[in-house]
Design a protein around this motif. Structure first.
Motif, short mmCIF file in Angstrom:
data_model
loop_
_atom_site.label_atom_id
_atom_site.label_comp_id
_atom_site.label_asym_id
_atom_site.label_seq_id
_atom_site.Cartn_x
_atom_site.Cartn_y
_atom_site.Cartn_z
N ASP A 104 0.40 9.44 -5.50
CA ASP A 104 0.63 10.80 -5.03
C ASP A 104 1.65 11.55 -5.88
O ASP A 104 1.89 12.74 -5.67
CB ASP A 104 1.14 10.78 -3.58
N HIS A 134 0.70 4.34 -2.60
CA HIS A 134 0.58 5.74 -2.20
C HIS A 134 1.61 6.62 -2.91
O HIS A 134 1.29 7.70 -3.43
CB HIS A 134 0.78 5.88 -0.69
N GLU A 174 0.83 -1.20 0.00
CA GLU A 174 0.00 0.00 0.00
C GLU A 174 0.86 1.25 0.00
O GLU A 174 0.51 2.27 -0.61
CB GLU A 174 -0.95 -0.01 1.20
N GLU A 175 2.00 1.18 0.69
CA GLU A 175 2.91 2.33 0.71
C GLU A 175 3.43 2.63 -0.68
O GLU A 175 3.55 3.80 -1.08
CB GLU A 175 4.08 2.05 1.67
N ARG A 227 -7.32 7.72 4.50
CA ARG A 227 -6.31 6.68 4.72
C ARG A 227 -6.25 6.28 6.20
O ARG A 227 -6.09 5.09 6.53
CB ARG A 227 -4.94 7.17 4.24
N ASP A 276 -7.89 5.02 -0.53
CA ASP A 276 -7.45 3.65 -0.27
C ASP A 276 -8.62 2.66 -0.36
O ASP A 276 -9.73 2.96 0.08
CB ASP A 276 -6.85 3.54 1.12
N PRO A 306 -6.59 1.48 -6.00
CA PRO A 306 -7.13 2.69 -5.39
C PRO A 306 -8.54 3.01 -5.88
O PRO A 306 -8.93 2.61 -6.97
CB PRO A 306 -6.14 3.78 -5.84
#
Length: 325
Positions: A121, A117, A113-114, A268, A144, A235
């Protein structure tokens, strides 16, 4: 005096009508398929709070949860046509409309998930946002939705071999259909709201989703075997009708964009808490959670990539995603 009184009364009525009209124009409708309290619903509500505060009440957002305005396929058409101003939906249903949306939907592309992101982003996320404008939509936020895994009513899934012959509901996306086929199972696209009864009656054997959806839709009641294969970390996308966005002043456009960004951190935070809560709920209710050999699943995805990543733009995006550390 009588004449003046009539004029004054007429002015009061006109002013009231104008105020009512102005008020109606400031109320923006937003749809979500999930129930009230779900992290995506609360993320959009928070966005609405920021909009109301930062425009001093000139704009408000009404969130219609629990598919009150229709399932995702229907509301996507509503927001593109302008019947709805705002919509929170999964990225996958846009795969046939916005080609760049294919990339985040690809199985096993994101490492965590990181990683997702950082990608969404950054410049790749901006590239996807720009592409959505060609479909008449402005992306205000990527939310998320965690990792998606298979669950079914028949047996534990510990390997690709265990998938063979099972029938799973999937999102209405060719990528998801082909992913399931590559694993030797059968895919049945259907609206989210029909999944519970379809599993219960044996129309399908199971579905694939994240822990909060498995919990809040009560799918664990009819499909006890949850296999943590984590095939996609997909996402969600929160969009606004572009024509409605273009009618905003430049100052208000910036307020809307910034409120969208600011709502992401809130969503999130809520999501992470909900995943832990939902996993505990389904385990206590008797769900059997297993972790299969993921490498076999990953190896089976080669034909999916070969079919869907043929465009040079998409190939570069895939390479760029993999390069993000």
């Amino acid at each position: 005096m009588l004449h003046f009184g009539k004029v004054a009364a007429a002015f009061t009525v006109a002013a009231t009508l104008f105020a009512s009209t102005a008020l109606a124009q400031t109320v923006l409708k937003s749809s979500d398929t999930h129930p009230d309290g779900y992290p995506t619903v609360e993320g959009v509500k928070y966005f609405g709070e920021l909009i109301k505060e930062r425009t001093e009440g000139r704009y408000e957002v009404e969130v219609y949860h629990s598919a009150q305005l229709g399932e995702e396929k229907d509301t996507i058409e509503q927001v593109r046509s302008g019947v709805l101003e705002l919509n929170r939906v999964s990225m996958a249903p846009f795969n046939g409309t916005v080609k760049e949306s294919i990339v985040p939907a690809l199985p096993y592309l994101f490492r965590s998930e990181e990683h997702m992101h950082k990608v969404m982003d950054g410049p790749i996320g901006d590239q996807i946002k720009t592409a959505f404008e060609g479909a008449g939509l402005v992306v205000l936020a990527f939310y998320d939705a965690g990792s998606r895994s298979f669950y079914n009513r028949t047996k534990p899934i510990n390997s690709v071999e265990d998938m063979k012959g099972l029938k799973f509901r999937v999102i209405q996306s060719d990528i998801f259909v082909d992913m399931v086929a590559a694993l030797g199972a059968n895919a049945t696209p259907m609206p989210y709201g029909e999944v519970y009864s379809s599993i219960e009656t044996g129309v399908i054997d199971g579905a694939e989703n994240n822990f909060p959806s498995y919990d809040t839709a009560k799918h664990y009641e009819v499909a006890k075997h949850f296999s943590l294969d984590e095939h996609t970390i997909l996402p969600e996308v929160f969009v606004m009708n572009k024509a409605a966005f273009d009618q905003l002043t430049p100052e208000d456009q910036e307020i809307f964009r910034q409120a969208g960004k600011d709502s992401v951190a809130k969503q999130r935070e809520l999501w992470a808490a909900k995943v832990s809560e939902s996993r505990k709920i389904v385990e206590e209710a008797g769900a059997q959670i297993t972790t299969p050999d993921k490498q076999g699943f990953i190896d089976a995805m080669e034909p999916v990539y070969a079919k869907h990543v043929t465009d040079p733009v998409l190939q570069k995006m895939v390479d760029d995603v993999k390069a993000v550390q």
